[in-house]
Motif scaffolding. Structure first.
Motif, PDB file in Angstrom:
ATOM      1  N   GLN A 207     -42.594 137.750 -84.386  1.00  0.00           N
ATOM      2  CA  GLN A 207     -42.192 137.635 -82.983  1.00  0.00           C
ATOM      3  C   GLN A 207     -41.569 136.267 -82.714  1.00  0.00           C
ATOM      4  O   GLN A 207     -40.584 136.164 -81.972  1.00  0.00           O
ATOM      5  N   LEU A 208     -42.112 135.215 -83.337  1.00  0.00           N
ATOM      6  CA  LEU A 208     -41.508 133.885 -83.194  1.00  0.00           C
ATOM      7  C   LEU A 208     -40.082 133.874 -83.738  1.00  0.00           C
ATOM      8  O   LEU A 208     -39.173 133.274 -83.150  1.00  0.00           O
ATOM      9  N   TYR A 209     -39.877 134.554 -84.862  1.00  0.00           N
ATOM     10  CA  TYR A 209     -38.542 134.624 -85.445  1.00  0.00           C
ATOM     11  C   TYR A 209     -37.581 135.353 -84.494  1.00  0.00           C
ATOM     12  O   TYR A 209     -36.428 134.939 -84.302  1.00  0.00           O
ATOM     13  N   ALA A 210     -38.077 136.464 -83.896  1.00  0.00           N
ATOM     14  CA  ALA A 210     -37.233 137.210 -82.951  1.00  0.00           C
ATOM     15  C   ALA A 210     -36.816 136.341 -81.770  1.00  0.00           C
ATOM     16  O   ALA A 210     -35.720 136.498 -81.226  1.00  0.00           O
ATOM     17  N   GLU A 211     -37.686 135.389 -81.374  1.00  0.00           N
ATOM     18  CA  GLU A 211     -37.386 134.506 -80.244  1.00  0.00           C
ATOM     19  C   GLU A 211     -36.574 133.285 -80.669  1.00  0.00           C
ATOM     20  O   GLU A 211     -36.224 132.463 -79.816  1.00  0.00           O
ATOM     21  N   GLY A 212     -36.292 133.154 -81.971  1.00  0.00           N
ATOM     22  CA  GLY A 212     -35.587 131.968 -82.453  1.00  0.00           C
ATOM     23  C   GLY A 212     -36.465 130.744 -82.576  1.00  0.00           C
ATOM     24  O   GLY A 212     -35.966 129.622 -82.724  1.00  0.00           O
ATOM     25  N   LYS A 213     -37.794 130.915 -82.564  1.00  0.00           N
ATOM     26  CA  LYS A 213     -38.724 129.797 -82.639  1.00  0.00           C
ATOM     27  C   LYS A 213     -39.262 129.585 -84.051  1.00  0.00           C
ATOM     28  O   LYS A 213     -40.083 128.691 -84.280  1.00  0.00           O
ATOM     29  N   ALA A 214     -38.857 130.405 -84.982  1.00  0.00           N
ATOM     30  CA  ALA A 214     -39.221 130.239 -86.385  1.00  0.00           C
ATOM     31  C   ALA A 214     -37.987 130.543 -87.214  1.00  0.00           C
ATOM     32  O   ALA A 214     -37.175 131.406 -86.862  1.00  0.00           O
ATOM     33  N   GLY A 215     -37.839 129.826 -88.323  1.00  0.00           N
ATOM     34  CA  GLY A 215     -36.675 130.007 -89.170  1.00  0.00           C
ATOM     35  C   GLY A 215     -36.898 131.065 -90.231  1.00  0.00           C
ATOM     36  O   GLY A 215     -38.001 131.588 -90.409  1.00  0.00           O
ATOM     37  N   ARG A 216     -35.817 131.357 -90.978  1.00  0.00           N
ATOM     38  CA  ARG A 216     -35.888 132.385 -92.018  1.00  0.00           C
ATOM     39  C   ARG A 216     -36.888 132.011 -93.101  1.00  0.00           C
ATOM     40  O   ARG A 216     -37.604 132.872 -93.622  1.00  0.00           O
ATOM     41  N   GLU A 217     -36.967 130.731 -93.468  1.00  0.00           N
ATOM     42  CA  GLU A 217     -37.901 130.332 -94.526  1.00  0.00           C
ATOM     43  C   GLU A 217     -39.343 130.588 -94.103  1.00  0.00           C
ATOM     44  O   GLU A 217     -40.160 131.072 -94.895  1.00  0.00           O
ATOM     45  N   GLU A 218     -39.668 130.268 -92.861  1.00  0.00           N
ATOM     46  CA  GLU A 218     -41.028 130.508 -92.378  1.00  0.00           C
ATOM     47  C   GLU A 218     -41.335 132.002 -92.340  1.00  0.00           C
ATOM     48  O   GLU A 218     -42.433 132.435 -92.714  1.00  0.00           O
ATOM     49  N   LEU A 219     -40.351 132.795 -91.917  1.00  0.00           N
ATOM     50  CA  LEU A 219     -40.537 134.236 -91.880  1.00  0.00           C
ATOM     51  C   LEU A 219     -40.726 134.788 -93.291  1.00  0.00           C
ATOM     52  O   LEU A 219     -41.624 135.609 -93.534  1.00  0.00           O
ATOM     53  N   LEU A 220     -39.900 134.331 -94.227  1.00  0.00           N
ATOM     54  CA  LEU A 220     -39.998 134.831 -95.592  1.00  0.00           C
ATOM     55  C   LEU A 220     -41.341 134.468 -96.223  1.00  0.00           C
ATOM     56  O   LEU A 220     -41.941 135.269 -96.946  1.00  0.00           O
ATOM     57  N   GLU A 221     -41.827 133.260 -95.938  1.00  0.00           N
ATOM     58  CA  GLU A 221     -43.132 132.864 -96.468  1.00  0.00           C
ATOM     59  C   GLU A 221     -44.227 133.794 -95.950  1.00  0.00           C
ATOM     60  O   GLU A 221     -45.129 134.187 -96.697  1.00  0.00           O
ATOM     61  N   ALA A 222     -44.158 134.124 -94.672  1.00  0.00           N
ATOM     62  CA  ALA A 222     -45.170 135.016 -94.091  1.00  0.00           C
ATOM     63  C   ALA A 222     -45.088 136.415 -94.696  1.00  0.00           C
ATOM     64  O   ALA A 222     -46.113 137.022 -95.042  1.00  0.00           O
ATOM     65  N   GLU A 223     -43.872 136.922 -94.835  1.00  0.00           N
ATOM     66  CA  GLU A 223     -43.717 138.259 -95.395  1.00  0.00           C
ATOM     67  C   GLU A 223     -44.164 138.293 -96.855  1.00  0.00           C
ATOM     68  O   GLU A 223     -44.822 139.245 -97.303  1.00  0.00           O
ATOM     69  N   ALA A 224     -43.816 137.256 -97.608  1.00  0.00           N
ATOM     70  CA  ALA A 224     -44.196 137.217 -99.028  1.00  0.00           C
ATOM     71  C   ALA A 224     -45.701 137.085 -99.199  1.00  0.00           C
ATOM     72  O   ALA A 224     -46.270 137.559-100.190  1.00  0.00           O
ATOM     73  N   ALA A 225     -46.358 136.452 -98.255  1.00  0.00           N
ATOM     74  CA  ALA A 225     -47.818 136.343 -98.314  1.00  0.00           C
ATOM     75  C   ALA A 225     -48.491 137.648 -97.904  1.00  0.00           C
ATOM     76  O   ALA A 225     -49.651 137.889 -98.253  1.00  0.00           O
ATOM     77  N   SER A 226     -47.770 138.489 -97.177  1.00  0.00           N
ATOM     78  CA  SER A 226     -48.301 139.792 -96.787  1.00  0.00           C
ATOM     79  C   SER A 226     -48.104 140.813 -97.905  1.00  0.00           C
ATOM     80  O   SER A 226     -49.021 141.553 -98.261  1.00  0.00           O
ATOM     81  N   TYR A 227     -46.886 140.871 -98.431  1.00  0.00           N
ATOM     82  CA  TYR A 227     -46.525 141.828 -99.477  1.00  0.00           C
ATOM     83  C   TYR A 227     -46.414 141.041-100.775  1.00  0.00           C
ATOM     84  O   TYR A 227     -45.343 140.540-101.119  1.00  0.00           O
ATOM     85  N   HIS A 228     -47.521 140.928-101.505  1.00  0.00           N
ATOM     86  CA  HIS A 228     -47.632 139.862-102.499  1.00  0.00           C
ATOM     87  C   HIS A 228     -47.941 140.329-103.905  1.00  0.00           C
ATOM     88  O   HIS A 228     -47.971 139.501-104.828  1.00  0.00           O
ATOM     89  N   SER A 229     -48.209 141.624-104.132  1.00  0.00           N
ATOM     90  CA  SER A 229     -48.605 142.045-105.481  1.00  0.00           C
ATOM     91  C   SER A 229     -48.382 143.538-105.626  1.00  0.00           C
ATOM     92  O   SER A 229     -47.940 144.223-104.691  1.00  0.00           O
ATOM     93  N   ALA A 230     -48.704 144.062-106.803  1.00  0.00           N
ATOM     94  CA  ALA A 230     -48.579 145.494-107.040  1.00  0.00           C
ATOM     95  C   ALA A 230     -49.564 146.258-106.163  1.00  0.00           C
ATOM     96  O   ALA A 230     -50.677 145.806-105.898  1.00  0.00           O
ATOM     97  N   GLY A 231     -49.134 147.429-105.713  1.00  0.00           N
ATOM     98  CA  GLY A 231     -49.971 148.264-104.865  1.00  0.00           C
ATOM     99  C   GLY A 231     -49.277 148.578-103.551  1.00  0.00           C
ATOM    100  O   GLY A 231     -48.257 147.978-103.196  1.00  0.00           O
TER     101      GLY A 231
END
Length: 638
Positions: A207-231
Motif C-alpha cells: 500500500q505504501l508503494y501504491a501511494e508512492g511512499k515506498a520505492g521498488r527496492e523496498e517493495l521487492l525486499e518485502a515480496e522476496a521475504a514473503s515468497y522465499h523458498s520452494a512450496g
C-alpha cells in the motif's frame, strides 16, 4: 489405511445441505447417468494395454528397464500413470522434480509399476499479474485438462497419480482425470513453503508503494521475504484453496495437504500416496495379497462430494475462482452445480477460519491450529458435510479428521485435535467468525456476480456511489496516480475483462490503490466481469459479472455517473437508472480485436475466446454432459 474413526452419534444433515444436494441430484440425473455409463463401460474392458497390438505395446515399454518390460508384457501388475506439473521456475511445483522416481519405487514396493505419462503446463498468476500473459491464465485450466487426457490416452494404465498444486493446475488435472474416470487416481500435494514475512507487513509495504511512499527496492525486499523458498505461497488464495478442497473431496490422503516440502513426513506421505493408488486399482499386492476394492475417481467425485467441496470452500473463506472451477469440475463428472447452490449453502455455512487476506495468519498457522482435520470434524459434527462418501482413504469422510505422523519411515494416522489450538485462526461451528460463508452471490440489473466478504469489514459491505467506467485496469491505475480519484466516492466499473473478451485476467493490481482510497475514508467498490481471485482483499468487489460486457451484458451500457449499489448484505447489484432508458442505450467500448491479440501467445487462443462458456457455467470450452448418448455442441459467440 486405518479404519474410519466413529462419530459419537449419528448427526442429522442440515436441511439446507439435504435440499441443495437433492436438487443437484435431480438436475444432474441425465448427465450423471451418461457419465457413469461411459466410465463403467471403459472399466469393463479391463486394462487397455492387454488389447494393444504387439507393435503398440512394444512402443509403450521400449524405453523401460528389463523388469518393467517384463511386467508390462505379462499384464499381471497394475501400471500407474504419473502426470506432473513440475517446472523449476515456480516455487509450488519445484518440489515435484524428484517425486516421479520416488513414486515409481514406492509403486514397485506396493506390487505395481509406474510410468511417467506426461507433463502439463503450469503458469503463475503471481508472475503474470498485469501482464499480457495473464490473459492465458484461465484458459490454461482447460489446456491442462486436455494435456492430462493426452497423457492418459495411450491405454497403458490401470490408475494414476496426479502432481499439481496451484491455481488452474489442480482443476485442470482433475477435469482431465475425470475424462478417464474409470481409473483410480490419487492426487499428490507438494505442500506450502515455510512462513516468511508476516502478511500484514507485506500488505503494508504494497500500500505504501501504491501511494508512492515506498520505492521498488523496498517493495521487492518485502515480496522476496514473503515468497522465499520452494512450496506453495502461504496466503489463502486459489492454490491453497485447491489443496483444502481436494482433501475434502477425498482425493488427497488425510492431513497431507499442508505438510511442508523437504520434510521427512512430506516424503513419507508421497510414498504412501503411491502405495494407496496401487491398492485402489484392485490388483493383488506383493505376494499375491488381494488388493483394495477398485475405486475409480469418477465414482468418488459424485454429487455429495461436490457439495462437501462447496461447504469446505465457504467455511474456510476460500478463493472466488472456485465459483467457476467447482462448477467446471462438477460438469466434467456429469453434475450440474449452480451459483444458486453456492449461494444457498453460503447462507448456512459459517466462516470458521481467518487466513490472509481474510486475517493475518497463513496456511502454516491454520495447519498448526488443527487444519483440515479439525475443520472436517466440526463441520461433520454439525451436519454440514456428507459423511457417507467414497475417498481414496476408504469409505467415510470421518477418516479425514485424522492426522498423519511418522513411525520410523512409515506414516500412520491417529485422531486429530478435537478442539482448535488457536481460535484466532480456526474456530468450531458453534463459535464462528461469521454465521455465514465468506462468499456471496449478487444479482440485479447489472447481472449476476460473486463477492468475497470474508476480508471486507461490515461497514464497507454496502456501497452506493456514481460509476467511473474503465476498460482496462491500467486506466484505473493511471487515474489513481494522477489524483483523479481522490476525495470521491465511486464504483469502479472495469469491463470487457470476461472469459470471451480477453480470457478473464485477475485484477490484483487494483487492490492496493483502492485500499488507499478506502483508508482515506472514501466509499469505493469494484464491479467487473474479470477476476480478483483468492487474494481479493478489503475493498468490496463484485466480480465475475455475467453476462459479460463482450457478449452484450449490461456492463457495456453503463456510463460515468450511473449510480450503482454493491450490497453484500442483501445480495444486490443494483443500478439506479430507469430500465427502459437503460436497455435502449447503445453499447460503448469493446473487447480487444484483431491486432490487439498479437504477441505473448494470445493469438493462439482465438478458438478459446470464440467458444468459452460463461463464468457461472464454469468458463469452460468443454461441452456439458447433458443427455445419454448425445454430444452437446459448443455454442460459438457471435
Amino acid at each position: 489405511m486405518t479404519d474410519s474413526p466413529a462419530a459419537a452419534a449419528p448427526v442429522p444433515l442440515h436441511p439446507v445441505l439435504t435440499e441443495v444436494t437433492a436438487r443437484i441430484v435431480e438436475r444432474s440425473a441425465l448427465g450423471r447417468a451418461e457419465y457413469l455409463r461411459r466410465i463403467r463401460a471403459a472399466a469393463d474392458s479391463g486394462p487397455a494395454r492387454g488389447q494393444l497390438a504387439c507393435a503398440n505395446l512394444a512402443h509403450g515399454f521400449a524405453a523401460s528397464d528389463a523388469p518393467t518390460k517384463q511386467a508390462l508384457r505379462g499384464g499381471t501388475k497394475p501400471n500407474l500413470a504419473i502426470v506432473s506439473s513440475y517446472n523449476d521456475m515456480l516455487s509450488a511445483h519445484q518440489p515435484y522434480r524428484d517425486v516421479p522416481e520416488v513414486l515409481k519405487k514406492a509403486v514397485i514396493r506396493a506390487g505395481g509399476i509406474a510410468q511417467f505419462a506426461g507433463g502439463v503446463p503450469a503458469m503463475c498468476d503471481g508472475i503474470t499479474q498485469g501482464r499480457d500473459g495473464m490473459q492465458l491464465s484461465l484458459y490454461s485450466r482447460d489446456v491442462i485438462a486436455m494435456a492430462t487426457a493426452i497423457a492418459l490416452s495411450h491405454d497403458m494404465f490401470d490408475g494414476a497419480l496426479m502432481l499439481g498444486v496451484c491455481d488452474k493446475i489442480v482443476p485442470g488435472l482433475l477435469i482431465g482425470a475425470l475424462s478417464f474416470g474409470h481409473l483410480p487416481t490419487v492426487f499428490v500435494p507438494a505442500g506450502p513453503m515455510a512462513s516468511g514475512l508476516p502478511n500484514s507487513e507485506k500488505a503494508r509495504v504494497r500500500q505504501l508503494y501504491a501511494e508512492g511512499k515506498a520505492g521498488r527496492e523496498e517493495l521487492l525486499e518485502a515480496e522476496a521475504a514473503s515468497y522465499h523458498s520452494a512450496g506453495t505461497c502461504t496466503f489463502y488464495g486459489t492454490a491453497n484453496s485447491n489443496q483444502l478442497i481436494m482433501e475434502v473431496l477425498g482425493l488427497h490422503l488425510p492431513g497431507s495437504s499442508f505438510v511442508n516440502p523437504g520434510t521427512p513426513l512430506r516424503e513419507a506421505l508421497t510414498r504412501a500416496a503411491a502405495a494407496r493408488a496401487t491398492a485402489l486399482t484392485g490388483a493383488a499386492g506383493p505376494g499375491g495379497t488381494p488388493g483394495e476394492e477398485r475405486t475409480p475417481i469418477g465414482e468418488i467425485v459424485d454429487e455429495k462430494a461436490v457439495v462437501n467441496a462447496c461447504v469446505a470452500l465457504l467455511a474456510s473463506g476460500g478463493s472466488t475462482n472456485h465459483t467457476m472451477h467447482l462448477v467446471a469440475i462438477a460438469r466434467a463428472a456429469g453434475i450440474t452445480l449452480t451459483w444458486d447452490d453456492l449461494s444457498d449453502l453460503s447462507a448456512v455455512v459459517p466462516l470458521l477460519s481467518r487466513m490472509y487476506p481474510n486475517g493475518e495468519a497463513d496456511v502454516n498457522h491454520f495447519h498448526a491450529a488443527g487444519g483440515i482435520g479439525f475443520l472436517v470434524r466440526t463441520l461433520l459434527d454439525a451436519g454440514l458435510l456428507h459423511e457417507d462418501v467414497r475417498t481414496v482413504a476408504g469409505r467415510g469422510l470421518r477418516r479425514y479428521t485424522t492426522e498423519p505422523r511418522l513411525v520410523g519411515d512409515d506414516v500412520v494416522w491417529s485422531e486429530g485435535p478435537s478442539a482448535s489450538l488457536d481460535t484466532a485462526v480456526l474456530r468450531p461451528v458453534d463459535a464462528p467468525f461469521s454465521p455465514d460463508g465468506g462468499l456471496r452471490m449478487l444479482a440485479g440489473p447489472l447481472g449476476r456476480a460473486v463477492i468475497k466478504t470474508s476480508a471486507v469489514k461490515p461497514e464497507h459491505r454496502v456501497v452506493t456511489a456514481p460509476a467511473i467506467v474503465f476498460e482496462h485496469q491500467d486506466e484505473l491505475l493511471a487515474a489513481f496516480g494522477a489524483g483523479e480519484l481522490d476525495g470521491r466516492d465511486f464504483v469502479a466499473v472495469v469491463r470487457y475483462q470476461g472469459p470471451a473478451a480477453n480470457g478473464m485476467p485477475e485484477l490484483h493490481k487494483l487492490t492496493p490503490a483502492l485500499g488507499v482510497l478506502q483508508d482515506r475514508g472514501q466509499r469505493v467498490a469494484v464491479v467487473t466481469d474479470g477476476r480478483m481471485s483468492g487474494a481479493s482483499g478489503k475493498v468490496p468487489a463484485a466480480i465475475h459479472v455475467t453476462p459479460e460486457a463482450a457478449l452484450g451484458g449490461p456492463l457495456c451500457r453503463v456510463v460515468d455517473g450511473d449510480v450503482i449499489t454493491v450490497d453484500a448484505t442483501t445480495g444486490m447489484l443494483d443500478l439506479a437508472v430507469e430500465h427502459d432508458a437503460f436497455v435502449r442505450r447503445p453499447a460503448t467500448g469493446g473487447a480487444p480485436q484483431g491486432a490487439d491479440w498479437a504477441g505473448t501467445g494470445r493469438e493462439l487462443f482465438a478458438a478459446f475466446r470464440a467458444t468459452v462458456g460463461t463464468a457461472d457455467t464454469g468458463a469452460s470450452v468443454f461441452p456439458a454432459i447433458d443427455a445419454p448418448h448425445q454430444e452437446v455442441p459448443v455454442a460459438t459467440h457471435a
